[in-house]
Design an enzyme around this catalytic site. Sequence first.
Site, PDB file in Angstrom:
ATOM      1  N   ARG A 112     112.318  36.066  69.494  1.00  0.00           N
ATOM      2  CA  ARG A 112     112.920  36.006  68.048  1.00  0.00           C
ATOM      3  C   ARG A 112     111.630  35.488  67.644  1.00  0.00           C
ATOM      4  O   ARG A 112     110.368  35.194  68.120  1.00  0.00           O
ATOM      5  CB  ARG A 112     113.651  34.629  68.229  1.00  0.00           C
ATOM      6  CG  ARG A 112     112.964  33.324  69.078  1.00  0.00           C
ATOM      7  CD  ARG A 112     114.078  32.242  68.782  1.00  0.00           C
ATOM      8  NE  ARG A 112     113.165  30.860  69.455  1.00  0.00           N
ATOM      9  CZ  ARG A 112     112.765  30.224  68.787  1.00  0.00           C
ATOM     10  NH1 ARG A 112     112.911  30.162  67.422  1.00  0.00           N
ATOM     11  NH2 ARG A 112     111.991  28.855  69.221  1.00  0.00           N
TER      12      ARG A 112
ATOM     13  N   ARG B 294     109.746  28.479  59.781  1.00  0.00           N
ATOM     14  CA  ARG B 294     110.096  27.144  59.348  1.00  0.00           C
ATOM     15  C   ARG B 294     110.074  27.354  57.727  1.00  0.00           C
ATOM     16  O   ARG B 294     108.963  27.626  57.034  1.00  0.00           O
ATOM     17  CB  ARG B 294     108.949  26.127  59.846  1.00  0.00           C
ATOM     18  CG  ARG B 294     109.063  26.179  61.103  1.00  0.00           C
ATOM     19  CD  ARG B 294     107.752  25.057  61.457  1.00  0.00           C
ATOM     20  NE  ARG B 294     107.577  24.873  62.947  1.00  0.00           N
ATOM     21  CZ  ARG B 294     106.533  24.486  63.427  1.00  0.00           C
ATOM     22  NH1 ARG B 294     105.695  23.818  62.691  1.00  0.00           N
ATOM     23  NH2 ARG B 294     106.502  24.377  64.660  1.00  0.00           N
TER      24      ARG B 294
ATOM     25  N   ARG C 215      96.008  40.708  82.220  1.00  0.00           N
ATOM     26  CA  ARG C 215      95.159  40.990  80.909  1.00  0.00           C
ATOM     27  C   ARG C 215      93.981  39.726  81.140  1.00  0.00           C
ATOM     28  O   ARG C 215      94.375  38.572  81.556  1.00  0.00           O
ATOM     29  CB  ARG C 215      95.791  40.654  79.694  1.00  0.00           C
ATOM     30  CG  ARG C 215      96.976  41.802  79.294  1.00  0.00           C
ATOM     31  CD  ARG C 215      95.872  42.986  79.093  1.00  0.00           C
ATOM     32  NE  ARG C 215      95.193  43.235  77.679  1.00  0.00           N
ATOM     33  CZ  ARG C 215      94.233  43.910  77.401  1.00  0.00           C
ATOM     34  NH1 ARG C 215      93.923  44.973  78.149  1.00  0.00           N
ATOM     35  NH2 ARG C 215      93.891  43.730  76.267  1.00  0.00           N
TER      36      ARG C 215
ATOM     37  N   ARG D   8      90.454  35.842  67.788  1.00  0.00           N
ATOM     38  CA  ARG D   8      90.150  34.464  67.284  1.00  0.00           C
ATOM     39  C   ARG D   8      88.776  34.124  67.333  1.00  0.00           C
ATOM     40  O   ARG D   8      88.300  34.454  68.155  1.00  0.00           O
ATOM     41  CB  ARG D   8      91.471  33.644  67.698  1.00  0.00           C
ATOM     42  CG  ARG D   8      91.010  33.206  69.156  1.00  0.00           C
ATOM     43  CD  ARG D   8      92.370  32.266  69.390  1.00  0.00           C
ATOM     44  NE  ARG D   8      92.519  31.965  70.906  1.00  0.00           N
ATOM     45  CZ  ARG D   8      93.091  31.158  71.481  1.00  0.00           C
ATOM     46  NH1 ARG D   8      94.055  30.162  70.532  1.00  0.00           N
ATOM     47  NH2 ARG D   8      93.376  30.829  72.612  1.00  0.00           N
TER      48      ARG D   8
ATOM     49  N   GLU E 184      86.904  35.094  70.707  1.00  0.00           N
ATOM     50  CA  GLU E 184      87.781  35.488  71.663  1.00  0.00           C
ATOM     51  C   GLU E 184      88.204  36.981  71.828  1.00  0.00           C
ATOM     52  O   GLU E 184      88.638  37.358  70.900  1.00  0.00           O
ATOM     53  CB  GLU E 184      88.799  34.504  71.937  1.00  0.00           C
ATOM     54  CG  GLU E 184      89.530  34.850  73.114  1.00  0.00           C
ATOM     55  CD  GLU E 184      90.881  33.722  73.232  1.00  0.00           C
ATOM     56  OE1 GLU E 184      92.011  33.936  73.408  1.00  0.00           O
ATOM     57  OE2 GLU E 184      90.415  32.549  73.269  1.00  0.00           O
TER      58      GLU E 184
ATOM     59  N   TYR F  29     102.954  32.762  82.861  1.00  0.00           N
ATOM     60  CA  TYR F  29     101.963  32.089  81.819  1.00  0.00           C
ATOM     61  C   TYR F  29     102.419  30.475  81.758  1.00  0.00           C
ATOM     62  O   TYR F  29     103.619  30.313  81.595  1.00  0.00           O
ATOM     63  CB  TYR F  29     102.059  32.657  80.749  1.00  0.00           C
ATOM     64  CG  TYR F  29     101.157  31.825  79.476  1.00  0.00           C
ATOM     65  CD1 TYR F  29     100.065  32.049  79.150  1.00  0.00           C
ATOM     66  CD2 TYR F  29     101.802  31.253  78.522  1.00  0.00           C
ATOM     67  CE1 TYR F  29      99.301  31.322  78.391  1.00  0.00           C
ATOM     68  CE2 TYR F  29     101.334  30.438  77.674  1.00  0.00           C
ATOM     69  CZ  TYR F  29     100.040  30.511  77.456  1.00  0.00           C
ATOM     70  OH  TYR F  29      99.153  29.839  76.631  1.00  0.00           O
TER      71      TYR F  29
ATOM     72  N   ASP G 243     102.148  26.314  79.814  1.00  0.00           N
ATOM     73  CA  ASP G 243     101.410  25.297  79.383  1.00  0.00           C
ATOM     74  C   ASP G 243     100.970  24.503  80.176  1.00  0.00           C
ATOM     75  O   ASP G 243     101.540  24.184  81.330  1.00  0.00           O
ATOM     76  CB  ASP G 243     102.332  24.824  78.228  1.00  0.00           C
ATOM     77  CG  ASP G 243     102.641  26.078  77.001  1.00  0.00           C
ATOM     78  OD1 ASP G 243     101.812  26.841  76.789  1.00  0.00           O
ATOM     79  OD2 ASP G 243     103.699  25.969  76.273  1.00  0.00           O
TER      80      ASP G 243
END
Length: 373
Positions: free
Chosen positions: A173, A177, A250, A282, A302, A350, A352
């Site tokens: 998705r 906002r 990666r 970035r 990066e 992955y 957080d």
Amino acid sequence: MKPYDYLIVGSGLFGAVFAHEAHEAGKRCLVIEKRHHIGGNIYCEEINGINVHKYGAHIFHTDNKKVWQYVNQLVEFNRYTNSPIANYKGKLYNLPFNMNTFYQLWNVRTPAEAKAKIQEQCKEYEHITNPQNLEEQALKLCGKDIYQRLIKGYTEKQWGRSATELPAFIIKRIPFRFIFDNNYFNDSYQGIPIGGYNRLIDALLENIEVRTGIDYTEHRKELDSLAEKVLYTGCIDEYFDYACGHLEYRSLRFDHKLLADVEDFQGNAVVNYTDRDTPYTRIIEHKHFEFGKQPSTVITYEYPDNFEQGKEPYYPVNNENNTQIFNRYQELAQQQKTMLFGGRLAQYTYADMDDTVAAALALWEKEITVTNN
């Protein structure tokens, strides 16, 4: 009796939290680390009074109040809010996709106008009923403007292949906002440890024996003999000597630059470069994580990178083949009586930072329950 109750392989956030809890419970712990510093990928290096995130930007954010209270009892966090900027061929857009972004794209001023524009753009792709790749999925969800300017190039650089070669499920998705809000995360709690992440790791490992510059794989038999149990936080396929095949990752490459005569390079901690031709994804300007007023600045370019032996594995390549390989390694891991496996590499995921803390606490709770019984 062996010298230690637990050998913790890896001093990153997962290993440090587990070691802290074990130590608090009176267990004898030894933490070993392959690198010559502790902290794993959240390690910071101080340059000209600036805490430089050596392995990419890390922003602590969570909705888990227990986890937030846990880390705040160890160190004080600032009020940093992640509000990245996207640079597409010199034009700037706010992220995440919100009313500021829609105004910059289409000059629309109200949520109704923005929704109408998105619907108009998506209508062109309503014939795609079963998206076969990431590009088709994204176009169906957001239309061409957002996809081409803010998703396509960045994603192709990140994964090292065309969006038409990437599976559709990568984008399930696209969060829109319809308010003027540049806060990237919806979480209730967010910030950076005042003084950098080293202070958090130092607090977690206080009074615990740590040895750096030690490669577990080279001295496994000798190190295993030191402890009753081992927590392994490295690559699970490496632990089993790739018996079920190599898992794909990666990698990333970082180019750090001290700009001694520049006070402020880009005015924001993170600017994403979303066009395909710019080789980096970035630029990070580290002083902004802690509202720095230093006369100089440090920036980091990066770059996405192919993974190979000797490079750091950052992102798992979650496809059907790798999932099958990982499941076979998990079956092997469950057969190890004195081994525990945890962290993003051992779990091929992955994660957080808040999820990492929560998972380490959960593993310790499970471990102490088993031990007590």
